[in-house]
Design an enzyme around this catalytic site. Sequence first.
Site, PDB file in Angstrom:
ATOM      1  N   ARG A  23       0.813  -1.225   0.000  1.00  0.00           N
ATOM      2  CA  ARG A  23       0.000   0.000   0.000  1.00  0.00           C
ATOM      3  C   ARG A  23       0.844   1.270   0.000  1.00  0.00           C
ATOM      4  NH1 ARG A  23      -5.535  -0.510   1.773  1.00  0.00           N
ATOM      5  NH2 ARG A  23      -6.242  -2.490   0.958  1.00  0.00           N
ATOM      6  N   ARG A  27      -3.140   6.835   0.988  1.00  0.00           N
ATOM      7  CA  ARG A  27      -3.600   8.064   1.631  1.00  0.00           C
ATOM      8  C   ARG A  27      -2.585   8.762   2.523  1.00  0.00           C
ATOM      9  NH1 ARG A  27      -9.078   5.880   3.977  1.00  0.00           N
ATOM     10  NH2 ARG A  27      -7.813   3.996   3.845  1.00  0.00           N
ATOM     11  N   ARG A  36      -6.344  11.417  -6.102  1.00  0.00           N
ATOM     12  CA  ARG A  36      -7.574  10.709  -5.777  1.00  0.00           C
ATOM     13  C   ARG A  36      -8.773  11.646  -5.926  1.00  0.00           C
ATOM     14  NH1 ARG A  36     -11.768   8.136  -4.034  1.00  0.00           N
ATOM     15  NH2 ARG A  36     -11.835   6.869  -2.163  1.00  0.00           N
ATOM     16  N   ASP A  73      -6.924  -2.534  -7.347  1.00  0.00           N
ATOM     17  CA  ASP A  73      -7.443  -3.140  -6.123  1.00  0.00           C
ATOM     18  C   ASP A  73      -7.810  -4.585  -6.416  1.00  0.00           C
ATOM     19  OD1 ASP A  73      -8.328  -2.235  -3.244  1.00  0.00           O
ATOM     20  OD2 ASP A  73      -9.817  -3.660  -3.948  1.00  0.00           O
ATOM     21  N   TYR A 149     -14.960 -11.129   0.552  1.00  0.00           N
ATOM     22  CA  TYR A 149     -15.620  -9.847   0.261  1.00  0.00           C
ATOM     23  C   TYR A 149     -16.861 -10.049  -0.615  1.00  0.00           C
ATOM     24  CZ  TYR A 149     -11.568  -7.485   2.229  1.00  0.00           C
ATOM     25  OH  TYR A 149     -10.598  -7.043   3.090  1.00  0.00           O
TER      26      TYR A 149
HETATM   27  O1  1CP Z   1       0.268   0.709  -3.076  1.00  0.00           O
HETATM   28  C1  1CP Z   1      -0.416  -0.290  -3.197  1.00  0.00           C
HETATM   29  O2  1CP Z   1      -0.214  -1.341  -2.571  1.00  0.00           O
HETATM   30  C2  1CP Z   1      -1.451  -0.148  -4.233  1.00  0.00           C
HETATM   31  C3  1CP Z   1      -2.539  -0.808  -4.529  1.00  0.00           C
HETATM   32  C4  1CP Z   1      -3.494  -1.613  -3.677  1.00  0.00           C
HETATM   33  C5  1CP Z   1      -3.414  -2.970  -3.331  1.00  0.00           C
HETATM   34  C6  1CP Z   1      -2.259  -3.913  -3.567  1.00  0.00           C
HETATM   35  C7  1CP Z   1      -4.732  -1.119  -3.183  1.00  0.00           C
HETATM   36  C8  1CP Z   1      -5.213   0.256  -3.296  1.00  0.00           C
HETATM   37  N1  1CP Z   1      -5.418  -2.181  -2.656  1.00  0.00           N
HETATM   38  C9  1CP Z   1      -4.633  -3.298  -2.710  1.00  0.00           C
HETATM   39  C10 1CP Z   1      -4.975  -4.665  -2.292  1.00  0.00           C
HETATM   40  C11 1CP Z   1      -6.140  -4.916  -1.427  1.00  0.00           C
HETATM   41  N2  1CP Z   1      -7.373  -4.324  -1.471  1.00  0.00           N
HETATM   42  C12 1CP Z   1      -6.188  -5.930  -0.437  1.00  0.00           C
HETATM   43  C13 1CP Z   1      -5.054  -6.882  -0.158  1.00  0.00           C
HETATM   44  C14 1CP Z   1      -3.979  -6.260   0.613  1.00  0.00           C
HETATM   45  C15 1CP Z   1      -4.327  -5.758   1.998  1.00  0.00           C
HETATM   46  O3  1CP Z   1      -4.833  -6.548   2.794  1.00  0.00           O
HETATM   47  O4  1CP Z   1      -4.068  -4.585   2.250  1.00  0.00           O
HETATM   48  C16 1CP Z   1      -7.453  -5.890   0.155  1.00  0.00           C
HETATM   49  C17 1CP Z   1      -7.966  -6.766   1.279  1.00  0.00           C
HETATM   50  C18 1CP Z   1      -8.212  -4.877  -0.500  1.00  0.00           C
HETATM   51  C19 1CP Z   1      -9.617  -4.504  -0.261  1.00  0.00           C
HETATM   52  C20 1CP Z   1      -9.706  -3.075   0.108  1.00  0.00           C
HETATM   53  N3  1CP Z   1      -9.652  -2.061  -0.810  1.00  0.00           N
HETATM   54  C21 1CP Z   1      -9.746  -2.512   1.384  1.00  0.00           C
HETATM   55  C22 1CP Z   1      -9.775  -3.263   2.712  1.00  0.00           C
HETATM   56  C23 1CP Z   1     -11.169  -3.392   3.173  1.00  0.00           C
HETATM   57  C24 1CP Z   1     -11.408  -4.081   4.502  1.00  0.00           C
HETATM   58  O5  1CP Z   1     -11.950  -3.392   5.381  1.00  0.00           O
HETATM   59  O6  1CP Z   1     -11.134  -5.260   4.677  1.00  0.00           O
HETATM   60  C25 1CP Z   1      -9.767  -1.118   1.229  1.00  0.00           C
HETATM   61  C26 1CP Z   1      -9.872  -0.063   2.297  1.00  0.00           C
HETATM   62  C27 1CP Z   1      -9.690  -0.854  -0.169  1.00  0.00           C
HETATM   63  C28 1CP Z   1      -9.597   0.475  -0.832  1.00  0.00           C
HETATM   64  C29 1CP Z   1      -8.231   0.848  -1.267  1.00  0.00           C
HETATM   65  N4  1CP Z   1      -7.459   0.081  -2.132  1.00  0.00           N
HETATM   66  C30 1CP Z   1      -6.268   0.709  -2.375  1.00  0.00           C
HETATM   67  C31 1CP Z   1      -6.279   1.938  -1.621  1.00  0.00           C
HETATM   68  C32 1CP Z   1      -5.174   2.958  -1.619  1.00  0.00           C
HETATM   69  C33 1CP Z   1      -7.503   1.996  -0.938  1.00  0.00           C
HETATM   70  C34 1CP Z   1      -7.983   3.135  -0.029  1.00  0.00           C
HETATM   71  C35 1CP Z   1      -9.041   3.862  -0.716  1.00  0.00           C
HETATM   72  C36 1CP Z   1      -8.964   5.312  -0.882  1.00  0.00           C
HETATM   73  O7  1CP Z   1      -8.037   5.889  -1.474  1.00  0.00           O
HETATM   74  O8  1CP Z   1      -9.934   5.941  -0.465  1.00  0.00           O
END
Ligand code: 1CP
Length: 340
Positions: A23, A27, A36, A73, A149
Site C-alpha cells: 500500500r 492516503r 484521488r 485493487d 468480500y
Molecule cells: O500501493 C499499493 O499497494 C497499491 C494498490 C493496492 C493494493 C495492492 C490497493 C489500493 N489495494 C490493494 C490490495 C487490497 N485491497 C487488499 C489486499 C492487501 C491488503 O490486505 O491490504 C485488500 C484486502 C483490499 C480490499 C480493500 N480495498 C480494502 C480493505 C477493506 C477491509 O476493510 O477489509 C480497502 C480499504 C480498499 C480500498 C483501497 N485500495 C487501495 C487503496 C489505496 C484503498 C484506499 C481507498 C482510498 O483511497 O480511499
Amino acid sequence: MNKSLLRVLHGERRTIPPVWLMRQAGRYLPEYRATREQAGGFLDLCFSPKLAAEVTLQPIRRFGFDGAILFSDILVVPHALGRKVRFEVGEGPKLEPIGTPQTVASLPAEIDHDLLAPVYETIALVKGMLPPDVTFLGFCGAPWTVATYMIAGEGTPDQAPARLFAYRHPDAFEWLIECLVQASIGYLARQLRAGVDAVQIFDTWAGILPPEEFRRWCIAPTEKIVRGVRAQVPDAKIIGFPRGAGSMLPHYADAVAVDAVGLDWMIERRFAKEQVQRRKPVQGNLDPLALLAGGAALDAGIEAVLEAFGDGPFIFNLGHGILPETPVAHVEHLLKRIRA
Ligand code: 1CP
C-alpha cells in the site's frame, strides 16, 4: 539484470535488501490524496490509466523504492465478474453480497477482460516511465480473500459470512473459488504480458481459516493459480502473502510453488527464518504500527527484521499495508536506515 528485488526472487541474497511497502501508494501521501480527488471515485482512479500510472509512480519518485506496485485493487476482479463494487470515502469497499448458491451458479464462466483493459494499459504506461532498476509488481487477491468480500459484501472482523457459506454450501463455494482461480490466472498472465516483472497474490484473510480449510481454500487454489500462470508465462515470478498463516506457513511454502513468501508482523521471526527462509526467499515483516510510531520502536523493529532475515534472500517490507496516518518522514527514515 540490475533489478535488485527481482534478483531476490531468483533466490539471490543482496547485501542491502531491496525494499518496498505494501500500500505504498495511498492516503499517507499528500500527492495521492490530490490525485484521488481529481479522479472522483476510487474505481475511476483504478481505471484511468494516466492517473493510476501517476499514483503508482508517486512513491517511487518520492522515496526511490526498489519495487513499484501497480495501482489497482483486488476487488476489480469481482467487478469484472459482473458484481457491483463501490468504494465510499472513509469506508471500506461495498459489494452486492452473495447469499445463496444460486447466485454463485449464475456467475459468468469467464471474467470480462475488456473491463480490465485499463489495468493493462496502466501497466504499459508505467513500464515506459519506471527507472530500469525498479522491479514492477502486479497483483491479485487470492481466491479465498476475494471470496470473503464477495460473500459478505464488505470487510468484517472475522469474515464469518464466507466461512459459514463454505460450511453450509461447500459445492457452491468450491465453484466460486474455481471461478476466481480461473479469473486470477487470466488476469495475472495478462499483467505479466503487459509488462510487470513479477506478481503478488494477497491472501489477507488466510489466517482465519482452520488448518483443513487453510489447505482447501488457501493452499490448493493458490497452487492452482501458480501452475496456471506458469503454463502461460513459464518464467513468471510470484510472491505469495498468506497473512496470518502462522504455523501453516511451512506447509504453504512447501505446497505452493511461489518464488517468495510474504510474512506478516505476527509471526515469530526465528520460526519464519528456520521454517520458511530455509526453503525460499521471504518478504516482510515490520509491524506497520512501528512505522507509524517512529522513534526507538521503529529503529528496534528495523534492526530486528534485518537481524532475522538479512543473511538470506530477503525483501524488506511491512507485515501488512502502510497505515494512512503514517508520517512521510518515518518512511524516509526507514529507507535511510535500511540502506545505511
Ligand atoms: O500501493 C499499493 O499497494 C497499491 C494498490 C493496492 C493494493 C495492492 C490497493 C489500493 N489495494 C490493494 C490490495 C487490497 N485491497 C487488499 C489486499 C492487501 C491488503 O490486505 O491490504 C485488500 C484486502 C483490499 C480490499 C480493500 N480495498 C480494502 C480493505 C477493506 C477491509 O476493510 O477489509 C480497502 C480499504 C480498499 C480500498 C483501497 N485500495 C487501495 C487503496 C489505496 C484503498 C484506499 C481507498 C482510498 O483511497 O480511499
